[in-house]
Design a protein around this motif. Structure first.
Motif, PDB file in Angstrom:
ATOM      1  N   PHE A 165       0.869  -1.188   0.000  1.00 53.97           N
ATOM      2  CA  PHE A 165       0.000   0.000   0.000  1.00 53.97           C
ATOM      3  C   PHE A 165       0.899   1.229   0.000  1.00 53.97           C
ATOM      4  O   PHE A 165       1.582   1.515   0.972  1.00 53.97           O
ATOM      5  CB  PHE A 165      -0.933   0.009   1.225  1.00 53.97           C
ATOM      6  CG  PHE A 165      -1.955   1.118   1.165  1.00 53.97           C
ATOM      7  CD1 PHE A 165      -2.948   1.118   0.186  1.00 53.97           C
ATOM      8  CD2 PHE A 165      -1.916   2.177   2.057  1.00 53.97           C
ATOM      9  CE1 PHE A 165      -3.879   2.160   0.112  1.00 53.97           C
ATOM     10  CE2 PHE A 165      -2.845   3.214   1.996  1.00 53.97           C
ATOM     11  CZ  PHE A 165      -3.821   3.203   1.017  1.00 53.97           C
ATOM     12  N   ARG A 182       3.141  -6.132   3.343  1.00 60.15           N
ATOM     13  CA  ARG A 182       2.371  -6.066   4.588  1.00 60.15           C
ATOM     14  C   ARG A 182       1.441  -7.266   4.673  1.00 60.15           C
ATOM     15  O   ARG A 182       1.252  -7.993   3.697  1.00 60.15           O
ATOM     16  CB  ARG A 182       1.555  -4.764   4.642  1.00 60.15           C
ATOM     17  CG  ARG A 182       0.466  -4.674   3.601  1.00 60.15           C
ATOM     18  CD  ARG A 182      -0.448  -3.452   3.778  1.00 60.15           C
ATOM     19  NE  ARG A 182      -1.539  -3.501   2.807  1.00 60.15           N
ATOM     20  CZ  ARG A 182      -2.579  -2.672   2.803  1.00 60.15           C
ATOM     21  NH1 ARG A 182      -2.655  -1.694   3.685  1.00 60.15           N
ATOM     22  NH2 ARG A 182      -3.533  -2.806   1.896  1.00 60.15           N
ATOM     23  N   LEU A 229      -6.737  -2.950  -0.476  1.00 61.57           N
ATOM     24  CA  LEU A 229      -7.872  -3.840  -0.198  1.00 61.57           C
ATOM     25  C   LEU A 229      -9.002  -3.558  -1.189  1.00 61.57           C
ATOM     26  O   LEU A 229      -9.756  -4.459  -1.555  1.00 61.57           O
ATOM     27  CB  LEU A 229      -8.321  -3.650   1.261  1.00 61.57           C
ATOM     28  CG  LEU A 229      -9.420  -4.565   1.776  1.00 61.57           C
ATOM     29  CD1 LEU A 229      -9.123  -6.042   1.539  1.00 61.57           C
ATOM     30  CD2 LEU A 229      -9.670  -4.311   3.263  1.00 61.57           C
ATOM     31  N   GLN A 230      -9.084  -2.294  -1.665  1.00 60.46           N
ATOM     32  CA  GLN A 230     -10.100  -1.951  -2.666  1.00 60.46           C
ATOM     33  C   GLN A 230      -9.908  -2.807  -3.928  1.00 60.46           C
ATOM     34  O   GLN A 230     -10.866  -3.322  -4.505  1.00 60.46           O
ATOM     35  CB  GLN A 230      -9.997  -0.462  -3.043  1.00 60.46           C
ATOM     36  CG  GLN A 230     -10.469   0.501  -1.970  1.00 60.46           C
ATOM     37  CD  GLN A 230      -9.391   0.948  -0.981  1.00 60.46           C
ATOM     38  OE1 GLN A 230      -8.455   0.203  -0.687  1.00 60.46           O
ATOM     39  NE2 GLN A 230      -9.522   2.162  -0.460  1.00 60.46           N
TER      40      GLN A 230
END
Ligand SMILES: O=c1[nH]c(=O)c2[nH]c(=O)[nH]c2[nH]1
Length: 306
Positions: A165, A182, A229-230
């Motif tokens: 991210f 991550r 996550l989108q």
């Protein structure tokens, strides 16, 4: 006459204990591309010669609860987590043998179990939490047409790598460091709407449809190299729309279950992406609908109202 506002004798301190409750520690062990997870909730409770802190406020015998928390994370790195029992034994022995005033240490541990998700050989780093999710269905009939919405909640999944991210907007309040490797974890709430709407149409096999949809969702989660996550959400929805012709619309509500790397440097330890603090709140909440092209969105925006 006795003065009832002042007891004849001062109150006596009874049983007491203290510590840090619910230290959420996630330890990832990397064996090449195969990762192993230990996910614990550790509560430390210490007792011993603690009268003075209660009577006078002297902290001379008090090992801070903050230190007990740090010890949990440092021990995860130093000793690993072989089993909950072994980990608890290490901790309890440490507190009782290293601090003279501490006579008893009680360590309570909950362990959350994870199973691997088959991700077509793209590495062994995708997991679904053991224990069945809740399956959901809503059926509406107005005398001529049907609407069937199925779904699930509490399906918890984790990728221990293949998630980044970065490149996001930064303003004067932004402190989040960019992440290039991550943990990505979420507890899936999802609903999908069937295009079966009339008795004349052939009815889907509801159980097969549920199982297949769940599998597509899990595999898309596991196989997506995620930049957000989108993006993962959209891939999960797309996989369902592309593979299940009976479904026209999918909506997901995905809490981003943050896992923060614990800073072990103050204890002279290097955290090589191994020991994480699993935060429960606040959490990012990523929600979106994915539709078959040309279809109308009918699943309510707020899935908690369904
Ligand atoms: O996958 C993510 N999407 C976001 O929008 C976001 N925002 C944030 O702070 N972390 C993340 N992660």
């Amino acid at each position: 006459m006795t003065d009832i506002s002042r007891p004849a004798r001062p109150a006596i301190l009874g049983q007491n204990q203290y510590g840090k409750a619910e230290n959420r520690v996630v330890k990832i062990t990397r064996d090449g591309a195969t990762h192993h997870i230990k996910d614990l909730n550790v509560s430390v409770s210490l007792s011993g010669d603690m009268d003075e802190v209660h009577y006078s406020g002297s902290n001379a015998n008090v090992l801070p609860t903050d230190t007990t928390k740090n010890t949990v994370y440092a021990f995860a790195k130093e000793h690993g987590i072989e089993s909950a029992e072994q980990f608890g034994i290490h901790l309890a022995r440490h507190f009782v043998t290293s601090q003279e005033p501490i006579r008893t240490a009680r360590i309570r541990i909950e362990e959350y179990a994870w199973e691997r998700i088959d991700n077509s050989g793209k590495g062994e780093h995708s997991f679904v939490r053991k224990g069945q999710e809740t399956r959901l269905a809503q059926i509406t009939f107005d005398g001529s047409s049907w609407e069937v919405i199925s779904g699930l909640k509490d399906l918890t999944v984790m990728n221990s790598t293949d998630s980044e991210f970065w490149g996001y907007v930064k303003d004067k309040y932004t402190t989040l460091p960019e992440a290039y490797d991550r943990i990505l974890a979420t507890s899936v709430t999802g609903r999908w709407r069937f295009n079966w709407s009339a008795d004349e149409q052939e009815m889907p096999d509801w159980d097969t449809s549920y199982e297949e949809t769940r599998t597509h969702l899990l595999q898309a989660f596991a196989e997506t190299y995620s930049l957000s996550l989108q993006q993962t959400l959209y891939q999960m929805g797309t996989r369902i729309i592309d593979n299940r012709s009976e479904i026209d619309e999918v909506r997901f509500s995905l809490p981003n279950k943050h896992h923060f790397l614990v800073d072990l440097e103050p204890f002279g330890l290097k955290n090589d992406n191994e020991v994480y603090f699993a935060a429960d709140r606040p959490y990012g909440l990523i929600e979106a609908t994915v539709l078959r092209d040309g279809c109308e969105a009918r699943i309510p925006v707020d899935l908690t109202n369904l």
